[in-house]
Design a protein around this motif. Structure first.
Motif, PDB file in Angstrom:
ATOM      1  N   PHE A 521       0.843  -1.197   0.000  1.00  0.00           N
ATOM      2  CA  PHE A 521       0.000   0.000   0.000  1.00  0.00           C
ATOM      3  C   PHE A 521       0.880   1.249   0.000  1.00  0.00           C
ATOM      4  O   PHE A 521       1.345   1.691   1.063  1.00  0.00           O
ATOM      5  N   PRO A 522       1.132   1.827  -1.172  1.00  0.00           N
ATOM      6  CA  PRO A 522       2.037   2.982  -1.283  1.00  0.00           C
ATOM      7  C   PRO A 522       1.560   4.224  -0.534  1.00  0.00           C
ATOM      8  O   PRO A 522       2.361   5.120  -0.279  1.00  0.00           O
ATOM      9  N   ASP A 523       0.266   4.292  -0.201  1.00  0.00           N
ATOM     10  CA  ASP A 523      -0.257   5.474   0.489  1.00  0.00           C
ATOM     11  C   ASP A 523      -0.394   5.255   1.987  1.00  0.00           C
ATOM     12  O   ASP A 523      -1.054   6.033   2.677  1.00  0.00           O
ATOM     13  N   ILE A 524       0.202   4.200   2.512  1.00  0.00           N
ATOM     14  CA  ILE A 524       0.075   3.902   3.936  1.00  0.00           C
ATOM     15  C   ILE A 524       0.589   5.080   4.765  1.00  0.00           C
ATOM     16  O   ILE A 524       1.615   5.679   4.467  1.00  0.00           O
ATOM     17  N   GLY A 525      -0.171   5.468   5.790  1.00  0.00           N
ATOM     18  CA  GLY A 525       0.188   6.604   6.626  1.00  0.00           C
ATOM     19  C   GLY A 525      -0.468   7.908   6.229  1.00  0.00           C
ATOM     20  O   GLY A 525      -0.430   8.876   6.992  1.00  0.00           O
ATOM     21  N   LEU A 526      -1.097   7.951   5.046  1.00  0.00           N
ATOM     22  CA  LEU A 526      -1.783   9.162   4.595  1.00  0.00           C
ATOM     23  C   LEU A 526      -3.249   9.118   5.033  1.00  0.00           C
ATOM     24  O   LEU A 526      -3.836   8.041   5.139  1.00  0.00           O
ATOM     25  N   PRO A 527      -3.864  10.271   5.293  1.00  0.00           N
ATOM     26  CA  PRO A 527      -5.244  10.291   5.807  1.00  0.00           C
ATOM     27  C   PRO A 527      -6.254   9.596   4.894  1.00  0.00           C
ATOM     28  O   PRO A 527      -7.260   9.067   5.364  1.00  0.00           O
ATOM     29  N   THR A 528      -5.985   9.595   3.590  1.00  0.00           N
ATOM     30  CA  THR A 528      -6.931   9.000   2.631  1.00  0.00           C
ATOM     31  C   THR A 528      -6.708   7.512   2.429  1.00  0.00           C
ATOM     32  O   THR A 528      -7.453   6.863   1.699  1.00  0.00           O
ATOM     33  N   SER A 529      -5.703   6.947   3.072  1.00  0.00           N
ATOM     34  CA  SER A 529      -5.346   5.548   2.865  1.00  0.00           C
ATOM     35  C   SER A 529      -6.291   4.605   3.604  1.00  0.00           C
ATOM     36  O   SER A 529      -6.960   4.987   4.574  1.00  0.00           O
ATOM     37  N   LYS A 530      -6.318   3.353   3.128  1.00  0.00           N
ATOM     38  CA  LYS A 530      -7.027   2.294   3.845  1.00  0.00           C
ATOM     39  C   LYS A 530      -6.360   2.045   5.186  1.00  0.00           C
ATOM     40  O   LYS A 530      -6.985   1.593   6.145  1.00  0.00           O
ATOM     41  N   TYR A 531      -5.061   2.351   5.269  1.00  0.00           N
ATOM     42  CA  TYR A 531      -4.291   2.204   6.498  1.00  0.00           C
ATOM     43  C   TYR A 531      -3.662   3.552   6.853  1.00  0.00           C
ATOM     44  O   TYR A 531      -2.487   3.803   6.567  1.00  0.00           O
ATOM     45  N   PRO A 532      -4.436   4.470   7.465  1.00  0.00           N
ATOM     46  CA  PRO A 532      -3.942   5.833   7.696  1.00  0.00           C
ATOM     47  C   PRO A 532      -2.900   5.947   8.801  1.00  0.00           C
ATOM     48  O   PRO A 532      -2.221   6.966   8.899  1.00  0.00           O
ATOM     49  N   ALA A 533      -2.763   4.910   9.653  1.00  0.00           N
ATOM     50  CA  ALA A 533      -1.789   4.931  10.766  1.00  0.00           C
ATOM     51  C   ALA A 533      -1.813   6.279  11.475  1.00  0.00           C
ATOM     52  O   ALA A 533      -0.835   7.035  11.431  1.00  0.00           O
ATOM     53  N   PRO A 534      -2.900   6.612  12.168  1.00  0.00           N
ATOM     54  CA  PRO A 534      -3.063   7.965  12.722  1.00  0.00           C
ATOM     55  C   PRO A 534      -1.962   8.381  13.678  1.00  0.00           C
ATOM     56  O   PRO A 534      -1.576   9.552  13.717  1.00  0.00           O
ATOM     57  N   PHE A 535      -1.409   7.439  14.432  1.00  0.00           N
ATOM     58  CA  PHE A 535      -0.409   7.814  15.424  1.00  0.00           C
ATOM     59  C   PHE A 535       0.944   8.132  14.803  1.00  0.00           C
ATOM     60  O   PHE A 535       1.795   8.733  15.456  1.00  0.00           O
ATOM     61  N   ALA A 536       1.175   7.749  13.552  1.00  0.00           N
ATOM     62  CA  ALA A 536       2.420   8.123  12.883  1.00  0.00           C
ATOM     63  C   ALA A 536       2.486   9.636  12.731  1.00  0.00           C
ATOM     64  O   ALA A 536       3.506  10.275  13.050  1.00  0.00           O
ATOM     65  N   SER A 537       1.406  10.228  12.257  1.00  0.00           N
ATOM     66  CA  SER A 537       1.348  11.681  12.116  1.00  0.00           C
ATOM     67  C   SER A 537       1.374  12.372  13.476  1.00  0.00           C
ATOM     68  O   SER A 537       2.013  13.413  13.648  1.00  0.00           O
ATOM     69  N   VAL A 538       0.696  11.758  14.464  1.00  0.00           N
ATOM     70  CA  VAL A 538       0.666  12.335  15.809  1.00  0.00           C
ATOM     71  C   VAL A 538       2.071  12.373  16.411  1.00  0.00           C
ATOM     72  O   VAL A 538       2.511  13.400  16.938  1.00  0.00           O
ATOM     73  N   TYR A 539       2.805  11.271  16.314  1.00  0.00           N
ATOM     74  CA  TYR A 539       4.145  11.215  16.914  1.00  0.00           C
ATOM     75  C   TYR A 539       5.106  12.166  16.203  1.00  0.00           C
ATOM     76  O   TYR A 539       5.943  12.810  16.850  1.00  0.00           O
ATOM     77  N   ARG A 540       5.004  12.242  14.879  1.00  0.00           N
ATOM     78  CA  ARG A 540       5.891  13.180  14.168  1.00  0.00           C
ATOM     79  C   ARG A 540       5.540  14.619  14.536  1.00  0.00           C
ATOM     80  O   ARG A 540       6.426  15.464  14.668  1.00  0.00           O
ATOM     81  N   SER A 541       4.258  14.885  14.700  1.00  0.00           N
ATOM     82  CA  SER A 541       3.832  16.240  15.076  1.00  0.00           C
ATOM     83  C   SER A 541       4.329  16.603  16.468  1.00  0.00           C
ATOM     84  O   SER A 541       4.684  17.756  16.726  1.00  0.00           O
ATOM     85  N   ILE A 542       4.354  15.630  17.384  1.00  0.00           N
ATOM     86  CA  ILE A 542       4.902  15.878  18.721  1.00  0.00           C
ATOM     87  C   ILE A 542       6.386  16.234  18.611  1.00  0.00           C
ATOM     88  O   ILE A 542       6.869  17.170  19.264  1.00  0.00           O
ATOM     89  N   ALA A 543       7.125  15.492  17.776  1.00  0.00           N
ATOM     90  CA  ALA A 543       8.546  15.778  17.576  1.00  0.00           C
ATOM     91  C   ALA A 543       8.738  17.159  16.948  1.00  0.00           C
ATOM     92  O   ALA A 543       9.635  17.918  17.344  1.00  0.00           O
ATOM     93  N   LEU A 544       7.898  17.482  15.988  1.00  0.00           N
ATOM     94  CA  LEU A 544       7.967  18.788  15.321  1.00  0.00           C
ATOM     95  C   LEU A 544       7.701  19.909  16.312  1.00  0.00           C
ATOM     96  O   LEU A 544       8.386  20.936  16.330  1.00  0.00           O
ATOM     97  N   LEU A 545       6.696  19.689  17.154  1.00  0.00           N
ATOM     98  CA  LEU A 545       6.341  20.691  18.163  1.00  0.00           C
ATOM     99  C   LEU A 545       7.478  20.866  19.166  1.00  0.00           C
ATOM    100  O   LEU A 545       7.764  21.981  19.618  1.00  0.00           O
ATOM    101  N   GLY A 546       8.166  19.761  19.500  1.00  0.00           N
ATOM    102  CA  GLY A 546       9.248  19.809  20.476  1.00  0.00           C
ATOM    103  C   GLY A 546      10.441  20.613  20.006  1.00  0.00           C
ATOM    104  O   GLY A 546      11.122  21.252  20.820  1.00  0.00           O
ATOM    105  N   ILE A 547      10.736  20.605  18.699  1.00  0.00           N
ATOM    106  CA  ILE A 547      11.925  21.315  18.211  1.00  0.00           C
ATOM    107  C   ILE A 547      11.591  22.667  17.577  1.00  0.00           C
ATOM    108  O   ILE A 547      12.451  23.536  17.480  1.00  0.00           O
TER     109      ILE A 547
END
Length: 672
Positions: A521-547
């Motif tokens: 699934f080439p779109d895995i992790g994207l909001p429109t994907s069958k497998y959006p992996a919501p916490f991937a975006s959440v964890y990266r956003s936490i890291a982004l917010l931290g720096i």
């Protein structure tokens, strides 16, 4: 004054009939004979099954129910079938015991646990280009894409050290403090019951029920696949409540997995998910969307973190952090208070129970269990040497895998890790709540901020999250398994070895399972994907917010985040203040936060599962209590296993032949 753990343990001793009297005539085999080849063959098969299930849940909602009961039940079924065939053929050399059943359960849970603590749906995918493109374009170079080689190497380096960190404390946790470890205790009761004549009959009926719903769920997943040959095709894309509701992510997606998860999760959890979906996608996002062009740039897509997506992700993060901080302070505080009281009221012989001998007034079960628990001790020098050796390897290897993570970052984490592992294991014993993800988020902020934006702070923080999560998660899992082994007379050595072997299996199986999903699934992790992996975006956003700080958030987003952070803590405080009688009517903030990013479709499925269970209880409570976990496990396992054939079909380019789609009258007329 007693702790909650002591009260529960005392009540259990007073009400429990003697289990060990039932098994008194049964020989307890030496620890090496508890570790059989057939046990690990069955464990390997079940590890693949449960890793696929956990991985699918990781990549869809991130909600993972306890699968201990299913592991124990299926382990009993497979080995019992195996031994029965051997017995008929005359080749049975060793009968199937509850200790061997415990070894299987421990090995399977350790292996499938890596599918969660391995972070494939959170920090690993959060490092990738796919998820990075949703955030700030200035950090597109601060990425590391998944690769089978480094993922397996990383897991082998970080997944074992947590096991060595709590081994010296096993006697204190299980015997001196008598911590309850509710999941471990429940699993032990289940395994003990399986190996009585009455329990074996009931177990067979449960397995038959599980098999029936496994088959139905698998066939239903296969049937649905034939109608997904295009974008937004299939039963999961039907606007069951109308097109407007469908656009706001409110629909029933016909998922057997979520219905099964809903039957395992509490009614309050499911209703909290639905309430969160209504609050966010039904009220807040439409209202914030009306300020497009004023609160945020109108040219940005809804999936950009500086646009509407920023509100979705960061308000959800605020709730998760508020809930996590409250839980951390509560569990940590209770653990420290209970630990202090245990220390003050300890026997004059000292807190370390090396000279512990069962007292004459102890119940028979406690005497017998203590005898076998102390019989095969694990030397403390072995645990200490193992910890130091693995830490030394990690300090040298991890900076080679993640060049953004420096050796001194790893050294500091490994110095403080034993304390955090103990706190998590102790808190889990009191409350059955592991705070592994909370410690992981803490590591993101500290190590990410320490590394800084100019030195790859995002990847450094996410990698540190993985290190910390694996350490504290495996530590609490092992202690929980020690409790199960204590109550089934399984040797601590056999528990430790089965945990080691299960962890090694998980370090290979879980990355391979994830790799199949990632490649299919080439779109895995994207909001429109069958497998959006919501916490991937959440964890990266936490890291982004931290720096990066809060200055880059959309207008009024920080204010809303602060409000929801405070509300999450206040709601948790209110739940504790009013007591259990009324707390069941107050929603769970963490559960409410999950749909903020995903929408309400899976919450509707889970509420359907709750409704089925409620009606079943109303009709026949005893039957529902006995068979509902088997039905739910069958639904989850069948649908979960179908994802592997469907992924393989996608990899080799076999597409579904049909497309089932509902069109509006206008679109239909345009086609004709």
């Amino acid at each position: 004054m007693e702790t909650d753990g002591e009260k529960t343990a005392t009540t259990s001793l007073e009400t429990e009939t003697s289990v060990e009297k039932t098994f008194e005539a049964t020989e307890v085999l030496p620890w090496k004979q508890q570790l059989t080849i057939r046990a690990f063959v069955v464990s390997f098969v079940l590890s693949i099954l449960f890793s696929v299930i956990v991985m699918k849940l990781n990549l869809t909602t991130g909600i993972i129910p306890s699968l201990n009961i299913s592991a124990g039940l299926l382990g009993f079924f497979f080995v019992k079938t195996w031994t029965k065939l051997l017995e008929k053929s005359g080749y049975l050399k060793q009968p199937f015991t509850r200790q061997e059943n415990t070894v299987i359960q421990t090995c399977v849970v350790a292996s499938s646990g890596i599918a969660f603590s391995g972070g494939f749906g959170s920090y690993v995918l959060g490092m990738s280009d796919r998820v990075a493109q949703l955030g700030d374009k200035g950090f597109l170079l601060d990425t590391k894409n998944p690769s089978l080689g480094w993922m397996i190497g990383f897991l082998f380096v970080v997944s074992f050290i947590g096991l060595f960190s709590v081994v010296p404390l096993r006697k204190i946790m299980i015997m001196d403090f008598k911590l309850t470890y509710p999941s471990g205790t429940a699993t032990a009761h289940l395994i003990n019951s399986f190996h009585t004549p009455e329990g074996a009959i009931l177990a067979k009926k449960k397995v038959k029920t599980l098999g029936k719903f496994f088959s139905l769920s698998f066939l239903w997943g296969c049937f649905q696949w034939f109608f997904t040959g295009g974008d937004d095709c299939g039963f999961a894309s039907l606007p069951t409540f109308g097109n407007k509701a469908y656009q706001q992510k409110f629909f029933f997606d016909f998922s057997a997995t979520y219905v099964g998860v809903g039957m395992i999760c509490s009614h309050l959890t499911n209703l909290s998910l639905l309430l969160g979906a209504i609050l966010s996608w039904g009220i807040m996002w439409p209202l914030i969307g009306q300020h497009k062009g004023h609160w945020y740039d109108a040219t940005l897509s809804d999936s950009n973190l500086h646009g509407l997506q920023g509100y979705r992700v960061f308000i959800g993060i605020a709730i998760i952090l508020g809930d996590g901080l409250y839980s951390f302070v509560k569990v940590f505080g209770r653990s420290m208070v209970a630990l202090y009281k245990q220390y003050k009221t300890r026997n004059t012989g000292g807190i370390l129970p090396y000279n512990h001998r069962p007292k004459p007034e102890e119940p028979f079960d406690d005497k017998r269990r203590s005898e076998y628990f102390l019989k095969d001790s694990i030397p403390n020098w072995f645990a200490l040497a193992g910890y130091v050796a693995i830490a030394a390897v990690a300090i040298g290897v991890l900076p080679q895998i993640f060049h953004q993570l420096k050796w001194y970052h790893v050294l500091v984490m490994y110095i403080v890790a034993p304390v955090l592992a103990f706190c998590n294991a102790y808190g889990c014993g009191l409350t059955d709540w592991s705070l592994a993800s909370t410690y992981g988020k803490l590591a993101i902020f500290i190590i990410g901020g320490w590394a800084g934006a100019s030195h790859g702070g995002i990847v450094a923080g996410l990698a540190a999250c993985g290190v910390m999560m694996n350490i504290v998660s495996t530590a609490s899992d092992l202690t929980q398994d020690f409790k199960t082994g204590y109550m089934t007379l399984a040797s601590p050595r056999s528990m430790f070895v089965s945990q080691i072997i299960g962890t090694a299996m998980g370090c290979i199986i879980s990355p391979c399972v994830f790799w199949v999903f990632y490649m299919a699934f080439p779109d895995i992790g994207l909001p429109t994907s069958k497998y959006p992996a919501p916490f991937a975006s959440v964890y990266r956003s936490i890291a982004l917010l931290g720096i990066e700080g809060v200055s880059t958030l959309p207008k009024h987003c920080l204010t809303l985040c602060i409000i929801f952070f405070i509300v999450a803590m206040a709601v948790n405080g209110l739940k504790d203040l009013v007591g259990e009688k009324y707390a069941k009517f107050i929603p769970i903030p963490l559960a409410m936060a999950i749909p903020f990013y995903l929408g309400g479709y899976f919450a509707i499925d889970m509420c359907v599962g709750s409704l089925i269970l409620f009606l079943w209880h109303y009709k026949n409570k005893a039957e529902a209590d006995a068979y509902a976990p088997a039905v739910a496990s069958g639904l989850i396992c069948g649908d979960g296993i179908w994802t592997m054939p469907s992924s393989v079909l996608a990899l080799i380019g076999v597409n579904p032949p049909l497309c089932l789609k509902v069109l509006t009258r206008r679109k239909a007329s345009m086609l004709t």
